[in-house]
Design a protein around this motif. Structure first.
Motif, PDB file in Angstrom:
ATOM      1  N   ALA A 123      22.452  33.142 -65.556  1.00  0.00           N
ATOM      2  CA  ALA A 123      21.927  34.283 -66.304  1.00  0.00           C
ATOM      3  C   ALA A 123      20.896  35.053 -65.491  1.00  0.00           C
ATOM      4  N   ALA A 124      20.338  34.398 -64.462  1.00  0.00           N
ATOM      5  CA  ALA A 124      19.285  35.035 -63.665  1.00  0.00           C
ATOM      6  C   ALA A 124      19.829  36.017 -62.640  1.00  0.00           C
ATOM      7  N   GLY A 125      21.132  36.003 -62.388  1.00  0.00           N
ATOM      8  CA  GLY A 125      21.720  37.002 -61.523  1.00  0.00           C
ATOM      9  C   GLY A 125      22.140  36.499 -60.155  1.00  0.00           C
ATOM     10  N   PRO A 126      22.667  37.408 -59.318  1.00  0.00           N
ATOM     11  CA  PRO A 126      23.282  37.036 -58.039  1.00  0.00           C
ATOM     12  C   PRO A 126      22.357  36.287 -57.078  1.00  0.00           C
ATOM     13  N   GLU A 127      21.112  36.714 -56.975  1.00  0.00           N
ATOM     14  CA  GLU A 127      20.200  36.060 -56.037  1.00  0.00           C
ATOM     15  C   GLU A 127      19.985  34.603 -56.421  1.00  0.00           C
ATOM     16  N   ALA A 128      19.820  34.347 -57.705  1.00  0.00           N
ATOM     17  CA  ALA A 128      19.625  32.979 -58.181  1.00  0.00           C
ATOM     18  C   ALA A 128      20.891  32.151 -57.984  1.00  0.00           C
ATOM     19  N   ILE A 129      22.042  32.748 -58.207  1.00  0.00           N
ATOM     20  CA  ILE A 129      23.309  32.032 -58.007  1.00  0.00           C
ATOM     21  C   ILE A 129      23.484  31.673 -56.539  1.00  0.00           C
ATOM     22  N   ARG A 130      23.088  32.571 -55.646  1.00  0.00           N
ATOM     23  CA  ARG A 130      23.160  32.272 -54.208  1.00  0.00           C
ATOM     24  C   ARG A 130      22.252  31.104 -53.851  1.00  0.00           C
ATOM     25  N   ARG A 131      21.084  31.037 -54.477  1.00  0.00           N
ATOM     26  CA  ARG A 131      20.187  29.921 -54.188  1.00  0.00           C
ATOM     27  C   ARG A 131      20.784  28.610 -54.691  1.00  0.00           C
ATOM     28  N   ARG A 132      21.430  28.643 -55.835  1.00  0.00           N
ATOM     29  CA  ARG A 132      22.082  27.433 -56.335  1.00  0.00           C
ATOM     30  C   ARG A 132      23.156  26.976 -55.357  1.00  0.00           C
ATOM     31  N   ALA A 133      23.936  27.926 -54.843  1.00  0.00           N
ATOM     32  CA  ALA A 133      24.974  27.592 -53.864  1.00  0.00           C
ATOM     33  C   ALA A 133      24.352  27.028 -52.587  1.00  0.00           C
ATOM     34  N   ALA A 134      23.214  27.603 -52.184  1.00  0.00           N
ATOM     35  CA  ALA A 134      22.533  27.122 -50.977  1.00  0.00           C
ATOM     36  C   ALA A 134      22.023  25.699 -51.178  1.00  0.00           C
ATOM     37  N   LEU A 135      21.528  25.408 -52.378  1.00  0.00           N
ATOM     38  CA  LEU A 135      21.063  24.057 -52.691  1.00  0.00           C
ATOM     39  C   LEU A 135      22.213  23.064 -52.574  1.00  0.00           C
ATOM     40  N   GLN A 136      23.372  23.444 -53.096  1.00  0.00           N
ATOM     41  CA  GLN A 136      24.523  22.553 -53.011  1.00  0.00           C
ATOM     42  C   GLN A 136      24.957  22.367 -51.561  1.00  0.00           C
ATOM     43  N   GLN A 137      24.882  23.431 -50.766  1.00  0.00           N
ATOM     44  CA  GLN A 137      25.271  23.322 -49.358  1.00  0.00           C
ATOM     45  C   GLN A 137      24.303  22.446 -48.567  1.00  0.00           C
ATOM     46  N   GLU A 138      23.026  22.432 -48.962  1.00  0.00           N
ATOM     47  CA  GLU A 138      22.086  21.518 -48.321  1.00  0.00           C
ATOM     48  C   GLU A 138      22.482  20.077 -48.588  1.00  0.00           C
ATOM     49  N   PHE A 139      22.921  19.818 -49.801  1.00  0.00           N
ATOM     50  CA  PHE A 139      23.389  18.479 -50.161  1.00  0.00           C
ATOM     51  C   PHE A 139      24.632  18.130 -49.337  1.00  0.00           C
ATOM     52  N   VAL A 140      25.555  19.083 -49.218  1.00  0.00           N
ATOM     53  CA  VAL A 140      26.768  18.879 -48.423  1.00  0.00           C
ATOM     54  C   VAL A 140      26.405  18.558 -46.976  1.00  0.00           C
ATOM     55  N   ALA A 141      25.457  19.305 -46.421  1.00  0.00           N
ATOM     56  CA  ALA A 141      25.049  19.076 -45.043  1.00  0.00           C
ATOM     57  C   ALA A 141      24.459  17.684 -44.863  1.00  0.00           C
ATOM     58  N   GLY A 142      23.672  17.242 -45.847  1.00  0.00           N
ATOM     59  CA  GLY A 142      23.098  15.903 -45.791  1.00  0.00           C
ATOM     60  C   GLY A 142      24.174  14.831 -45.826  1.00  0.00           C
ATOM     61  N   VAL A 143      25.166  15.014 -46.697  1.00  0.00           N
ATOM     62  CA  VAL A 143      26.277  14.062 -46.771  1.00  0.00           C
ATOM     63  C   VAL A 143      27.060  14.075 -45.458  1.00  0.00           C
ATOM     64  N   GLY A 144      27.244  15.256 -44.899  1.00  0.00           N
ATOM     65  CA  GLY A 144      27.956  15.368 -43.624  1.00  0.00           C
ATOM     66  C   GLY A 144      27.254  14.629 -42.500  1.00  0.00           C
ATOM     67  N   ARG A 145      25.928  14.690 -42.497  1.00  0.00           N
ATOM     68  CA  ARG A 145      25.177  13.960 -41.460  1.00  0.00           C
ATOM     69  C   ARG A 145      25.314  12.456 -41.644  1.00  0.00           C
ATOM     70  N   VAL A 146      25.271  12.009 -42.884  1.00  0.00           N
ATOM     71  CA  VAL A 146      25.399  10.572 -43.162  1.00  0.00           C
ATOM     72  C   VAL A 146      26.750  10.047 -42.677  1.00  0.00           C
ATOM     73  N   PHE A 147      27.810  10.818 -42.950  1.00  0.00           N
ATOM     74  CA  PHE A 147      29.150  10.383 -42.573  1.00  0.00           C
ATOM     75  C   PHE A 147      29.585  10.890 -41.189  1.00  0.00           C
ATOM     76  N   LYS A 148      28.673  11.557 -40.490  1.00  0.00           N
ATOM     77  CA  LYS A 148      28.967  12.086 -39.147  1.00  0.00           C
ATOM     78  C   LYS A 148      30.221  12.953 -39.158  1.00  0.00           C
ATOM     79  N   ALA A 149      30.260  13.857 -40.123  1.00  0.00           N
ATOM     80  CA  ALA A 149      31.410  14.754 -40.270  1.00  0.00           C
ATOM     81  C   ALA A 149      31.439  15.750 -39.114  1.00  0.00           C
ATOM     82  N   ARG A 150      32.546  15.771 -38.394  1.00  0.00           N
ATOM     83  CA  ARG A 150      32.661  16.670 -37.241  1.00  0.00           C
ATOM     84  C   ARG A 150      33.828  17.655 -37.391  1.00  0.00           C
ATOM     85  N   SER A 151      34.931  17.181 -37.893  1.00  0.00           N
ATOM     86  CA  SER A 151      36.102  18.051 -38.000  1.00  0.00           C
ATOM     87  C   SER A 151      36.037  18.889 -39.265  1.00  0.00           C
ATOM     88  N   LYS A 152      36.901  19.882 -39.329  1.00  0.00           N
ATOM     89  CA  LYS A 152      36.996  20.738 -40.509  1.00  0.00           C
ATOM     90  C   LYS A 152      37.402  19.917 -41.732  1.00  0.00           C
TER      91      LYS A 152
END
Length: 201
Positions: A123-152
């Protein structure tokens, strides 16, 4: 209602007073907006609950949205610091287990905060939705580091895992069931073990 500073002289520095006022406003935002929703919450609602003046509010924030976004950034910083502080030793699955445990615990600790920044964010709009997506991507990046994700394919597996966890947490928040958030830990770990057995790491 958020705790006020005692009137008269006190020993807090200007920066400490500013930080205290902002935290009161963030708490008021969660308390009021968590009940009334983003669209139905006004600046007047927040300053009344926080016990600050309108002038004080506008010293710190330009608008309701600005306050919401600042609160989101504050929450994001605390959440990611806790979630990504995983042990340096152990198997990738054990380290992911620590990360997952902290994430689910954070979401279940105060469902009002979680609902605000996972649901009301739309409800807060596009900027807030982008931040939510960025938060999720930070989590993804953390999981990727744990599992040493290298390939697509590895990175996609990590992204799909986090998206599934996020969707299930969101459903539990909609149902107002924080216990269901904590109950996700064991089945998600089993799913991750199967899904990533031949994947990252």
């Amino acid at each position: 209602m958020a705790e006020r500073l005692a009137s008269g002289r006190h020993r807090l520095s200007r920066d400490e007073v500013t930080a205290h006022q902002k935290q009161r406003l963030f708490k008021a935002l969660v308390a009021v907006m968590g009940t009334k929703g983003f669209n139905n919450t006004s600046v007047d609602d927040m300053i009344k609950h926080a016990g600050v003046s309108r002038a004080t509010f506008y010293q710190h924030f330009d608008s309701k949205l600005d306050c919401f976004m600042a609160g989101f950034a504050d929450m994001q910083r605390h959440a990611m610091t806790a979630i990504q502080a995983v042990p340096a030793t152990g198997t990738p699955m054990e380290r992911f287990g620590v990360m997952l445990h902290r994430y689910l615990g954070f979401m279940a600790l105060d469902p009002r905060v979680a609902r605000l920044y996972l649901l009301e964010v739309y409800a807060a709009g596009p900027e807030a939705i982008r931040r939510r997506a960025a938060l999720q991507q930070e989590f993804v990046a953390g999981v990727g580091r744990v599992f040493k994700a290298r390939s697509k394919a590895d990175r996609f597996a990590c992204q799909a895992l986090v998206a599934a966890v996020s969707a299930m947490v969101t459903t539990a928040l909609i149902d107002d069931n924080p216990d269901a958030i904590l109950a996700l830990e064991a089945p998600v770990l089993k799913f991750a073990e199967r899904a990533l057995r031949a994947g990252p790491g």
